[in-house]
Design a protein around this motif. Structure first.
Motif, PDB file in Angstrom:
ATOM      1  N   UNK A  88     -30.967  21.799  -5.602  1.00 22.97           N
ATOM      2  CA  UNK A  88     -30.644  21.180  -4.304  1.00 22.97           C
ATOM      3  C   UNK A  88     -30.252  22.246  -3.287  1.00 22.97           C
ATOM      4  N   UNK A  89     -29.410  23.185  -3.703  1.00 22.33           N
ATOM      5  CA  UNK A  89     -28.923  24.209  -2.781  1.00 22.33           C
ATOM      6  C   UNK A  89     -30.069  25.084  -2.288  1.00 22.33           C
ATOM      7  N   UNK A  90     -30.938  25.460  -3.203  1.00 20.10           N
ATOM      8  CA  UNK A  90     -32.069  26.313  -2.801  1.00 20.10           C
ATOM      9  C   UNK A  90     -32.953  25.580  -1.798  1.00 20.10           C
ATOM     10  N   UNK A  91     -33.264  24.321  -2.068  1.00 21.06           N
ATOM     11  CA  UNK A  91     -34.121  23.566  -1.144  1.00 21.06           C
ATOM     12  C   UNK A  91     -33.444  23.399   0.208  1.00 21.06           C
ATOM     13  N   UNK A  92     -32.129  23.140   0.203  1.00 20.66           N
ATOM     14  CA  UNK A  92     -31.412  22.941   1.469  1.00 20.66           C
ATOM     15  C   UNK A  92     -31.459  24.192   2.324  1.00 20.66           C
ATOM     16  N   UNK A 127     -34.125  27.450   6.901  1.00 22.08           N
ATOM     17  CA  UNK A 127     -35.007  28.530   7.353  1.00 22.08           C
ATOM     18  C   UNK A 127     -36.248  27.958   8.033  1.00 22.08           C
ATOM     19  N   UNK A 128     -36.785  26.898   7.449  1.00 19.80           N
ATOM     20  CA  UNK A 128     -38.002  26.303   7.992  1.00 19.80           C
ATOM     21  C   UNK A 128     -37.742  25.706   9.379  1.00 19.80           C
ATOM     22  N   UNK A 129     -36.600  25.035   9.551  1.00 17.26           N
ATOM     23  CA  UNK A 129     -36.246  24.469  10.850  1.00 17.26           C
ATOM     24  C   UNK A 129     -36.069  25.575  11.885  1.00 17.26           C
ATOM     25  N   UNK A 161     -36.735  29.772  -5.269  1.00 17.82           N
ATOM     26  CA  UNK A 161     -36.793  29.857  -3.817  1.00 17.82           C
ATOM     27  C   UNK A 161     -36.603  31.250  -3.262  1.00 17.82           C
ATOM     28  N   UNK A 162     -36.711  32.288  -4.096  1.00 18.22           N
ATOM     29  CA  UNK A 162     -36.543  33.656  -3.606  1.00 18.22           C
ATOM     30  C   UNK A 162     -37.781  34.141  -2.851  1.00 18.22           C
ATOM     31  N   UNK A 163     -38.906  33.479  -3.056  1.00 17.31           N
ATOM     32  CA  UNK A 163     -40.119  33.780  -2.298  1.00 17.31           C
ATOM     33  C   UNK A 163     -40.709  32.465  -1.811  1.00 17.31           C
ATOM     34  N   UNK A 164     -41.546  32.543  -0.787  1.00  4.32           N
ATOM     35  CA  UNK A 164     -42.208  31.348  -0.268  1.00  4.32           C
ATOM     36  C   UNK A 164     -43.418  30.966  -1.109  1.00  4.32           C
ATOM     37  N   UNK A 165     -44.177  31.983  -1.516  1.00  6.84           N
ATOM     38  CA  UNK A 165     -45.426  31.746  -2.229  1.00  6.84           C
ATOM     39  C   UNK A 165     -45.546  32.692  -3.413  1.00  6.84           C
ATOM     40  N   UNK A 217     -42.227  26.439  -4.301  1.00 13.32           N
ATOM     41  CA  UNK A 217     -41.147  25.703  -4.964  1.00 13.32           C
ATOM     42  C   UNK A 217     -41.352  24.205  -4.786  1.00 13.32           C
ATOM     43  N   UNK A 218     -41.281  23.455  -5.874  1.00 11.50           N
ATOM     44  CA  UNK A 218     -41.481  22.016  -5.816  1.00 11.50           C
ATOM     45  C   UNK A 218     -40.440  21.367  -4.914  1.00 11.50           C
ATOM     46  N   UNK A 219     -40.879  20.493  -4.029  1.00  8.63           N
ATOM     47  CA  UNK A 219     -39.971  19.735  -3.191  1.00  8.63           C
ATOM     48  C   UNK A 219     -39.582  20.377  -1.883  1.00  8.63           C
ATOM     49  N   UNK A 220     -40.008  21.616  -1.629  1.00  4.23           N
ATOM     50  CA  UNK A 220     -39.646  22.259  -0.370  1.00  4.23           C
ATOM     51  C   UNK A 220     -40.787  22.152   0.627  1.00  4.23           C
TER      52      UNK A 220
END
Length: 320
Positions: A91-95, A100-102, A163-167, A298-301
């Motif tokens: 949860x924390x990683x996705x949040x 960052x995305x926003x 979540x340390x990398x995007x892809x 990352x799943x869910x992001x």
């Protein structure tokens, strides 16, 4: 009197079931919790945060009271997430990735073509394929910056999941837990040899034919080597190397200068093939044709605009 290390103290008593104070999931407690996750102990997390270990322990205990569950298995040499802790860490990683995305989307609204794309890749894609495509991408979007980490397949998967990398750019034989596949493309294993090799003019060869020649092979830790071993075991064949390496390009350089054969996918070899340094011949064996090139997230992001645009650029790069 000696005191116990904060990482090995007894876990706090759990509170009676009550309404969760959801603010605790947005405050300093969560940041301290994630630092313990990364560091593996309260003491090391406190050193990284430049606070007292007792402050970190209190914040972790607060989370556990609010959630009414333990988040770590406390061990003599540190702290390891349990199942509940894994859920909270995800949860924390996705949040944080969503934040960052926003932020990047707000920059886009202001007309600023800026952002970053963080990549992780296995060796075959990290040396030539991805740097070349990143450079091409930046010709159209010069405000985008890239970072690239190289590792074995398991390390690429870990970096994506956490979540340390995007892809993550790698090859895969099966679906993986905790990742979403943004792009998938066949990546069969080829027999790679010097242009003057006796098999170089064949349209297709089998492993049995290849094994009649000297071999340059990846080491046992390689997923490619494991795949080769599985196929050879099924057919009663034995692999013996005259040259071995835990890196791809020493193998390619060796076969270019000898009559040996190694194995690789076309994408990783593209520049060598265009330069005429080696030739690649398809293998007819079933297992050699079941690999796929994958771009994973990352799943869910939700990916940033820059990362999504680069995935589209990668798609085009695969067919050229």
């Amino acid at each position: 009197m000696s005191t116990a290390s904060p990482s090995t103290t007894s876990p706090p008593a759990l509170a009676p079931r009550r309404v969760l104070n959801q603010r605790v999931l947005q405050e300093v407690a969560l940041r301290y919790f994630m630092e313990v996750v990364h560091a593996g102990s309260v003491t090391e997390a406190a050193a990284r945060l430049d606070v007292a270990p007792s402050a970190v322990s209190r914040q972790v205990a607060r989370l556990e009271r609010e959630l009414n569950t333990l988040l770590f298995d406390r061990r003599a040499r540190g702290m390891v997430l349990n199942s509940a802790g894994e859920l909270l860490a995800a949860h924390a990683r996705r949040a944080w990735l969503d934040i960052e995305q926003v932020a990047e989307n707000i920059l886009a609204l202001r007309g600023l073509r800026m952002g970053q794309v963080r990549l992780a890749a296995t060796e075959g894609f990290a040396y030539e394929f991805l740097p070349t495509l990143a450079a091409q991408f930046q010709e159209q979007r010069p405000g985008i910056v890239f970072s690239l980490r190289m590792g074995v397949q398991s390390e690429v998967l870990r970096l994506v999941r956490e979540g340390e990398v995007d892809l993550g750019v790698t090859v895969s034989l099966a679906s993986e837990r905790g990742v979403a596949v943004e792009l998938r493309h066949p990546s069969p294993v080829l027999a790679v040899m010097a242009p003057g090799h006796p098999l170089a003019t064949r349209r297709q060869v089998s492993l049995a034919q290849v094994l009649a020649h000297p071999l340059a092979l990846p080491t046992q830790a390689s997923t490619l080597r494991q795949l080769l071993d599985i196929s050879c075991s099924r057919q009663g064949l034995t692999l013996e190397a005259v040259f071995a390496s835990d890196h791809l390009y020493p193998l390619v350089s060796y076969v270019a200068a000898t009559q040996a054969i190694t194995f690789c996918g076309e994408t990783a070899l593209r520049q060598h093939l265009h330069a005429g340094l080696v030739t690649a011949v398809p293998l007819r064996d079933r297992e050699m044709n079941e690999r796929h090139f994958e771009v994973q997230s990352m799943a869910g992001r939700q990916l940033t605009d820059a990362a999504r645009a680069f995935v589209a650029h990668l798609r085009g790069g695969l067919i050229h």
